[in-house]
Design a protein around this motif. Structure first.
Motif, short mmCIF file in Angstrom:
data_model
loop_
_atom_site.label_atom_id
_atom_site.label_comp_id
_atom_site.label_asym_id
_atom_site.label_seq_id
_atom_site.Cartn_x
_atom_site.Cartn_y
_atom_site.Cartn_z
N ARG A 1 0.86 -1.18 0.00
CA ARG A 1 0.00 0.00 0.00
C ARG A 1 0.90 1.23 0.00
NH1 ARG A 1 -2.71 -3.35 -1.37
NH2 ARG A 1 -4.70 -4.12 -0.56
N THR A 2 0.52 2.21 -0.77
CA THR A 2 1.34 3.41 -0.92
C THR A 2 0.47 4.65 -0.68
OG1 THR A 2 2.66 2.27 -2.60
CG2 THR A 2 2.90 4.67 -2.46
N VAL B 1 5.08 7.10 1.72
CA VAL B 1 5.00 5.97 2.64
C VAL B 1 4.52 4.74 1.88
CG1 VAL B 1 4.06 5.11 4.81
CG2 VAL B 1 4.34 7.58 4.47
N GLN B 2 5.23 3.64 2.05
CA GLN B 2 4.78 2.38 1.46
C GLN B 2 4.94 1.27 2.51
OE1 GLN B 2 6.81 0.13 -1.96
NE2 GLN B 2 4.99 0.96 -2.94
N THR B 3 3.89 0.49 2.66
CA THR B 3 3.95 -0.70 3.51
C THR B 3 3.81 -1.92 2.62
OG1 THR B 3 1.55 -0.62 3.88
CG2 THR B 3 2.96 0.50 5.49
N SER C 1 8.07 -0.19 4.30
CA SER C 1 9.17 -0.58 3.43
C SER C 1 9.84 0.64 2.82
CB SER C 1 8.67 -1.51 2.32
OG SER C 1 7.63 -0.90 1.59
N THR C 2 9.09 1.73 2.73
CA THR C 2 9.62 2.98 2.18
C THR C 2 9.07 4.14 3.01
OG1 THR C 2 9.74 2.10 -0.07
CG2 THR C 2 9.71 4.49 0.15
N ALA D 1 0.28 -5.20 5.25
CA ALA D 1 0.36 -3.91 4.57
C ALA D 1 -0.85 -3.02 4.84
CB ALA D 1 0.54 -4.12 3.06
N ASP D 2 -2.05 -3.57 4.75
CA ASP D 2 -3.25 -2.77 4.97
C ASP D 2 -3.32 -2.25 6.40
OD1 ASP D 2 -4.40 -2.97 2.38
OD2 ASP D 2 -5.11 -4.99 2.81
#
Length: 457
Positions: free
Chosen positions: A223-224, A281-283, A250-251, A288-289
């Motif tokens: 998710r971004t 932001v990225q998970t 992750s980011t 992730a959610d």
């Protein structure tokens, strides 16, 4: 075909290799890297080995003859670590670019140093894996260069930097001896950790001819989102709040307003109209959610305007915005590409301090960061031509940035390396004893002192 000119002092060495050049235009090209540093003079020759055996031959001959050797990969370094001048030869390993093996069962890959980072990532993807280190230069930088500088990247907050991915190395030492370090097992403590010693050594200890690296499973989903703040200090403080909550994106990338303006001018976007700072932001993975939902709540509570990527294509577009930061700034003129890191808890102090330095000195500084691990890139507009001296007031501003990093408990370089450009400040961080010990180590691996002299130490 023109006849190659063989310098007399290199005749024995060049007779042992299959591909070399003394063409002035070619030597002009390989004497510098992406740092923009232009050394005086040009190297005596460029040698392109086709195999590890040829590297052994070159270094054995060079060591005996006292010929200085600068190893070069893709030439994307940002600290002058691959620059070469007269009295030196360039050992260009870009042609050693084979992916030798991908072992999907053990999640490892064996590669030659010239493999482009993104190419390894793509090859791993065919096996449901990826190469986790993700420098912004992934499309153009090589694995050997990444190892030489311990490159970081956009995913480093969760997956670590290059050192965390390197299991074993095949290295040719300065005198031509070949050394195998590390192992392919997940654990192992036999002997000193020489693999980690070579990672980040900037070509001063040996020439990497093969690397065994870890691969990671491709995440099941991601998710971004973007978060827009009024100020970069507010964005930096919000980064700390996200990490304190136990979220590991992750980011987690930060761009200041000056950088957004540069991207808008270069790419035709309108990012700067929506806020003073941009946080990407990225998970990823099974959570992730859930992680993104928590991050979204924290960021909005910190005053951010949060927008989710609509789909994977939109997410890739947002990631590309971050990758375009440096190329967009470089369009404005010559820049000094700095690379400091501070403890994550001092990130807000660092960005505020850099902004203060810029205001006081009148020197334009653009700041973007791998915010999740406190690695900032203050990009300083040099106000000078490509070959002109750096104006004193610009250099003074850079010195202040380095001093700020050290006062905050940080480092002069997080991932670009020392090269030539940061050597004057190295003793301030390492101390005299630290420098003495490191220089002693170099003589063990490079007895004749021929490998990348004048760099890193």
């Amino acid at each position: 075909m023109s006849t190659k000119i063989v310098p007399e002092h290199l005749s024995g060495l060049l007779a042992e290799v299959s591909d070399w050049s003394t063409d002035p235009d070619e030597l002009e090209r390989v004497r510098t890297d992406r740092s923009g540093l232009i050394p005086d003079g040009i190297p005596d020759a460029v040698v392109r080995p086709a195999s590890a055996d040829e590297v052994v031959t070159v270094l054995r001959q060079a060591s005996r003859a006292g010929i200085r050797v600068v190893t070069r990969g893709a030439g994307t370094g940002l600290s002058g670590g691959a620059t070469a001048t007269s009295g030196e030869i360039v050992l260009d390993v870009a042609g050693m670019n084979r992916i030798l093996e991908i072992d999907a069962d053990n999640a490892t890959a064996r590669v030659e140093p010239g493999v482009i980072t993104a190419d390894l990532d793509a090859a791993a993807a065919a096996h449901g894996l990826r190469y986790a280190p993700d420098p912004a230069s992934a499309a153009i930088s090589s694995i050997g260069g990444n190892i030489a500088t311990n490159a970081g990247g956009l995913r480093c907050v969760k997956y670590g930097v290059t050192r965390d991915a390197v299991l074993a190395l095949d290295v040719v030492l300065g005198d031509g001896r070949r050394l195998r370090t590390g192992r392919t097992t997940a654990k192992g403590v036999a002997g000193y950790d020489l693999t980690s010693l070579f990672v980040g050594s900037e070509g001063t200890l040996g020439v990497i001819v093969e690397a065994t690296v870890k691969l990671s499973p491709l995440p099941v989903g991601s998710r971004t989102a973007t978060a827009l703040f009024d100020t970069v200090a507010e964005a930096a403080a919000a980064v700390g709040a996200v990490l304190r909550a136990g979220i590991r994106p992750s980011t987690l990338e930060l761009l200041d307003h000056a950088t957004l303006l540069a991207i808008d001018a270069a790419q035709g976007t309108a990012l700067a109209q929506t806020g003073g700072a941009f946080l990407l932001v990225q998970t990823d993975g099974f959570g992730a959610d859930h992680e993104m939902a928590q991050a979204r709540t924290i960021l909005r509570g910190a005053g951010a305007r949060v927008e989710d990527a609509a789909d994977d294509a939109d997410a890739q577009r947002l990631l590309q915005v971050r990758r375009l930061a440096l190329p967009s700034i470089e369009r404005l003129g010559r820049v000094l590409i700095e690379d400091i890191a501070v403890p994550r808890t001092r990130l807000a102090d660092a960005v505020t301090g850099i902004d203060d330095i810029s205001r006081r000195t009148g020197v334009k500084i653009f700041t973007f960061a791998h915010a999740g691990d406190g690695n900032l890139h203050p990009i300083v507009l040099a106000a000078a031509g490509p070959a002109d001296p750096i104006p004193a007031h610009v250099q003074d501003a850079v010195n202040e940035v380095f001093g700020l990093a050290l006062r905050l408990g940080g480092t002069l370089t997080g991932e670009h390396g020392v090269g030539v450009l940061k050597r004057p400040w190295l003793a301030d961080e390492l101390g005299d004893t630290g420098l003495e010990v490191q220089r002693s180590l170099k003589t063990v691996f490079d007895p004749a002192g021929i490998l990348n002299p004048g760099k890193a130490l």
